[in-house]
Design a protein around this motif. Structure first.
Motif, PDB file in Angstrom:
ATOM      1  N   GLY A   9     -10.901 -63.450 -50.845  1.00 58.10           N
ATOM      2  CA  GLY A   9     -10.752 -62.049 -50.469  1.00 58.10           C
ATOM      3  C   GLY A   9     -11.768 -61.613 -49.426  1.00 58.10           C
ATOM      4  O   GLY A   9     -12.861 -62.153 -49.332  1.00 58.10           O
ATOM      5  N   ARG A  10     -11.369 -60.626 -48.636  1.00 55.10           N
ATOM      6  CA  ARG A  10     -12.234 -60.078 -47.594  1.00 55.10           C
ATOM      7  C   ARG A  10     -12.137 -58.563 -47.613  1.00 55.10           C
ATOM      8  O   ARG A  10     -11.069 -58.004 -47.857  1.00 55.10           O
ATOM      9  CB  ARG A  10     -11.806 -60.553 -46.206  1.00 55.10           C
ATOM     10  CG  ARG A  10     -11.848 -62.043 -45.990  1.00 55.10           C
ATOM     11  CD  ARG A  10     -13.294 -62.519 -45.856  1.00 55.10           C
ATOM     12  NE  ARG A  10     -13.368 -63.943 -45.657  1.00 55.10           N
ATOM     13  CZ  ARG A  10     -13.547 -64.825 -46.643  1.00 55.10           C
ATOM     14  NH1 ARG A  10     -13.643 -64.429 -47.872  1.00 55.10           N
ATOM     15  NH2 ARG A  10     -13.605 -66.104 -46.386  1.00 55.10           N
ATOM     16  N   HIS A  11     -13.240 -57.909 -47.331  1.00 54.55           N
ATOM     17  CA  HIS A  11     -13.236 -56.459 -47.167  1.00 54.55           C
ATOM     18  C   HIS A  11     -12.929 -56.177 -45.704  1.00 54.55           C
ATOM     19  O   HIS A  11     -13.313 -56.954 -44.818  1.00 54.55           O
ATOM     20  CB  HIS A  11     -14.610 -55.889 -47.544  1.00 54.55           C
ATOM     21  CG  HIS A  11     -14.634 -54.400 -47.614  1.00 54.55           C
ATOM     22  ND1 HIS A  11     -14.805 -53.624 -46.492  1.00 54.55           N
ATOM     23  CD2 HIS A  11     -14.482 -53.548 -48.651  1.00 54.55           C
ATOM     24  CE1 HIS A  11     -14.769 -52.356 -46.842  1.00 54.55           C
ATOM     25  NE2 HIS A  11     -14.572 -52.275 -48.149  1.00 54.55           N
ATOM     26  N   VAL A  12     -12.255 -55.073 -45.426  1.00 49.85           N
ATOM     27  CA  VAL A  12     -11.906 -54.754 -44.037  1.00 49.85           C
ATOM     28  C   VAL A  12     -13.130 -54.742 -43.129  1.00 49.85           C
ATOM     29  O   VAL A  12     -13.052 -55.157 -41.970  1.00 49.85           O
ATOM     30  CB  VAL A  12     -11.125 -53.426 -43.924  1.00 49.85           C
ATOM     31  CG1 VAL A  12      -9.743 -53.563 -44.510  1.00 49.85           C
ATOM     32  CG2 VAL A  12     -11.869 -52.270 -44.538  1.00 49.85           C
ATOM     33  N   ALA A  13     -14.272 -54.290 -43.651  1.00 45.28           N
ATOM     34  CA  ALA A  13     -15.488 -54.254 -42.833  1.00 45.28           C
ATOM     35  C   ALA A  13     -15.964 -55.662 -42.465  1.00 45.28           C
ATOM     36  O   ALA A  13     -16.546 -55.863 -41.400  1.00 45.28           O
ATOM     37  CB  ALA A  13     -16.605 -53.509 -43.562  1.00 45.28           C
ATOM     38  N   ASP A  14     -15.685 -56.636 -43.318  1.00 49.77           N
ATOM     39  CA  ASP A  14     -16.105 -58.012 -43.051  1.00 49.77           C
ATOM     40  C   ASP A  14     -15.354 -58.644 -41.889  1.00 49.77           C
ATOM     41  O   ASP A  14     -15.819 -59.619 -41.309  1.00 49.77           O
ATOM     42  CB  ASP A  14     -15.905 -58.890 -44.292  1.00 49.77           C
ATOM     43  CG  ASP A  14     -16.786 -58.476 -45.456  1.00 49.77           C
ATOM     44  OD1 ASP A  14     -17.818 -57.805 -45.231  1.00 49.77           O
ATOM     45  OD2 ASP A  14     -16.433 -58.821 -46.605  1.00 49.77           O
ATOM     46  N   VAL A  15     -14.188 -58.110 -41.572  1.00 50.42           N
ATOM     47  CA  VAL A  15     -13.371 -58.673 -40.492  1.00 50.42           C
ATOM     48  C   VAL A  15     -13.212 -57.707 -39.320  1.00 50.42           C
ATOM     49  O   VAL A  15     -12.318 -57.860 -38.490  1.00 50.42           O
ATOM     50  CB  VAL A  15     -11.994 -59.144 -41.018  1.00 50.42           C
ATOM     51  CG1 VAL A  15     -12.160 -60.304 -41.989  1.00 50.42           C
ATOM     52  CG2 VAL A  15     -11.221 -58.011 -41.659  1.00 50.42           C
ATOM     53  N   LEU A  17     -12.400 -54.465 -39.328  1.00 50.81           N
ATOM     54  CA  LEU A  17     -11.312 -53.492 -39.413  1.00 50.81           C
ATOM     55  C   LEU A  17     -11.697 -52.235 -40.183  1.00 50.81           C
ATOM     56  O   LEU A  17     -10.828 -51.484 -40.625  1.00 50.81           O
ATOM     57  CB  LEU A  17     -10.086 -54.144 -40.077  1.00 50.81           C
ATOM     58  CG  LEU A  17      -9.430 -55.279 -39.310  1.00 50.81           C
ATOM     59  CD1 LEU A  17      -8.355 -55.939 -40.158  1.00 50.81           C
ATOM     60  CD2 LEU A  17      -8.855 -54.788 -37.995  1.00 50.81           C
ATOM     61  N   ASP A  18     -12.984 -51.972 -40.318  1.00 51.81           N
ATOM     62  CA  ASP A  18     -13.433 -50.826 -41.121  1.00 51.81           C
ATOM     63  C   ASP A  18     -13.000 -49.483 -40.558  1.00 51.81           C
ATOM     64  O   ASP A  18     -12.903 -48.507 -41.300  1.00 51.81           O
ATOM     65  CB  ASP A  18     -14.941 -50.865 -41.358  1.00 51.81           C
ATOM     66  CG  ASP A  18     -15.756 -51.068 -40.104  1.00 51.81           C
ATOM     67  OD1 ASP A  18     -15.283 -51.786 -39.197  1.00 51.81           O
ATOM     68  OD2 ASP A  18     -16.870 -50.540 -40.031  1.00 51.81           O
ATOM     69  N   THR A  19     -12.706 -49.404 -39.271  1.00 55.13           N
ATOM     70  CA  THR A  19     -12.218 -48.151 -38.685  1.00 55.13           C
ATOM     71  C   THR A  19     -10.775 -48.286 -38.190  1.00 55.13           C
ATOM     72  O   THR A  19     -10.287 -47.428 -37.465  1.00 55.13           O
ATOM     73  CB  THR A  19     -13.128 -47.676 -37.533  1.00 55.13           C
ATOM     74  OG1 THR A  19     -13.141 -48.686 -36.518  1.00 55.13           O
ATOM     75  CG2 THR A  19     -14.544 -47.400 -38.029  1.00 55.13           C
ATOM     76  N   ASP A  27      -0.920 -55.338 -40.585  1.00 55.59           N
ATOM     77  CA  ASP A  27      -0.583 -56.440 -39.673  1.00 55.59           C
ATOM     78  C   ASP A  27      -1.521 -57.616 -39.876  1.00 55.59           C
ATOM     79  O   ASP A  27      -1.082 -58.773 -39.941  1.00 55.59           O
ATOM     80  CB  ASP A  27      -0.630 -55.972 -38.219  1.00 55.59           C
ATOM     81  CG  ASP A  27       0.508 -55.023 -37.873  1.00 55.59           C
ATOM     82  OD1 ASP A  27       1.480 -54.921 -38.667  1.00 55.59           O
ATOM     83  OD2 ASP A  27       0.409 -54.365 -36.820  1.00 55.59           O
ATOM     84  N   TYR A  28      -2.819 -57.342 -39.962  1.00 53.04           N
ATOM     85  CA  TYR A  28      -3.814 -58.389 -40.184  1.00 53.04           C
ATOM     86  C   TYR A  28      -3.522 -59.129 -41.485  1.00 53.04           C
ATOM     87  O   TYR A  28      -3.509 -60.361 -41.531  1.00 53.04           O
ATOM     88  CB  TYR A  28      -5.208 -57.771 -40.211  1.00 53.04           C
ATOM     89  CG  TYR A  28      -6.331 -58.766 -40.370  1.00 53.04           C
ATOM     90  CD1 TYR A  28      -6.957 -59.316 -39.254  1.00 53.04           C
ATOM     91  CD2 TYR A  28      -6.778 -59.161 -41.637  1.00 53.04           C
ATOM     92  CE1 TYR A  28      -7.991 -60.228 -39.397  1.00 53.04           C
ATOM     93  CE2 TYR A  28      -7.807 -60.073 -41.779  1.00 53.04           C
ATOM     94  CZ  TYR A  28      -8.416 -60.605 -40.662  1.00 53.04           C
ATOM     95  OH  TYR A  28      -9.434 -61.515 -40.798  1.00 53.04           O
ATOM     96  N   ALA A  29      -3.277 -58.372 -42.540  1.00 53.98           N
ATOM     97  CA  ALA A  29      -2.999 -58.975 -43.846  1.00 53.98           C
ATOM     98  C   ALA A  29      -1.703 -59.790 -43.820  1.00 53.98           C
ATOM     99  O   ALA A  29      -1.654 -60.901 -44.354  1.00 53.98           O
ATOM    100  CB  ALA A  29      -2.918 -57.893 -44.916  1.00 53.98           C
ATOM    101  N   GLY A  30      -0.690 -59.257 -43.197  1.00 55.38           N
ATOM    102  CA  GLY A  30       0.594 -59.951 -43.128  1.00 55.38           C
ATOM    103  C   GLY A  30       0.525 -61.260 -42.376  1.00 55.38           C
ATOM    104  O   GLY A  30       1.132 -62.259 -42.779  1.00 55.38           O
ATOM    105  N   GLU A  31      -0.218 -61.278 -41.285  1.00 54.92           N
ATOM    106  CA  GLU A  31      -0.365 -62.497 -40.492  1.00 54.92           C
ATOM    107  C   GLU A  31      -1.097 -63.592 -41.257  1.00 54.92           C
ATOM    108  O   GLU A  31      -0.928 -64.774 -40.970  1.00 54.92           O
ATOM    109  CB  GLU A  31      -1.120 -62.193 -39.197  1.00 54.92           C
ATOM    110  CG  GLU A  31      -0.329 -61.337 -38.231  1.00 54.92           C
ATOM    111  CD  GLU A  31      -1.188 -60.758 -37.109  1.00 54.92           C
ATOM    112  OE1 GLU A  31      -2.401 -61.059 -37.046  1.00 54.92           O
ATOM    113  OE2 GLU A  31      -0.637 -59.988 -36.305  1.00 54.92           O
ATOM    114  N   ARG A  32      -1.903 -63.207 -42.235  1.00 52.09           N
ATOM    115  CA  ARG A  32      -2.714 -64.163 -42.987  1.00 52.09           C
ATOM    116  C   ARG A  32      -2.263 -64.324 -44.436  1.00 52.09           C
ATOM    117  O   ARG A  32      -2.900 -64.988 -45.223  1.00 52.09           O
ATOM    118  CB  ARG A  32      -4.174 -63.720 -42.944  1.00 52.09           C
ATOM    119  CG  ARG A  32      -4.743 -63.888 -41.545  1.00 52.09           C
ATOM    120  CD  ARG A  32      -5.962 -63.022 -41.329  1.00 52.09           C
ATOM    121  NE  ARG A  32      -6.455 -63.178 -39.976  1.00 52.09           N
ATOM    122  CZ  ARG A  32      -5.967 -62.554 -38.912  1.00 52.09           C
ATOM    123  NH1 ARG A  32      -4.951 -61.707 -39.040  1.00 52.09           N
ATOM    124  NH2 ARG A  32      -6.469 -62.753 -37.709  1.00 52.09           N
TER     125      ARG A  32
END
Length: 43
Positions: A9-15, A17-19, A27-32
């Motif tokens: 698992g990843r937090h949006v801030a880690d990748v 995408l926090d803003t 889209d990010y989640a779907g691609e992965r």
């Protein structure tokens, strides 16, 4: 706290995408093939 149950698992801030918009996160989640866990009520 979810990383114990879902070690990949990843937090949006880690990748960076926090803003990001919900659409960008989806889209990010779907691609992965990630599952989204949220406390937001606007999804």
């Amino acid at each position: 706290m979810l990383t114990a149950e879902y070690p990949g698992g990843r937090h949006v801030a880690d990748v960076g995408l926090d803003t990001a918009t919900d659409r960008a996160i989806w889209d990010y989640a779907g691609e992965r093939v990630f599952m989204i866990v949220s406390k937001d009520s606007d999804l």
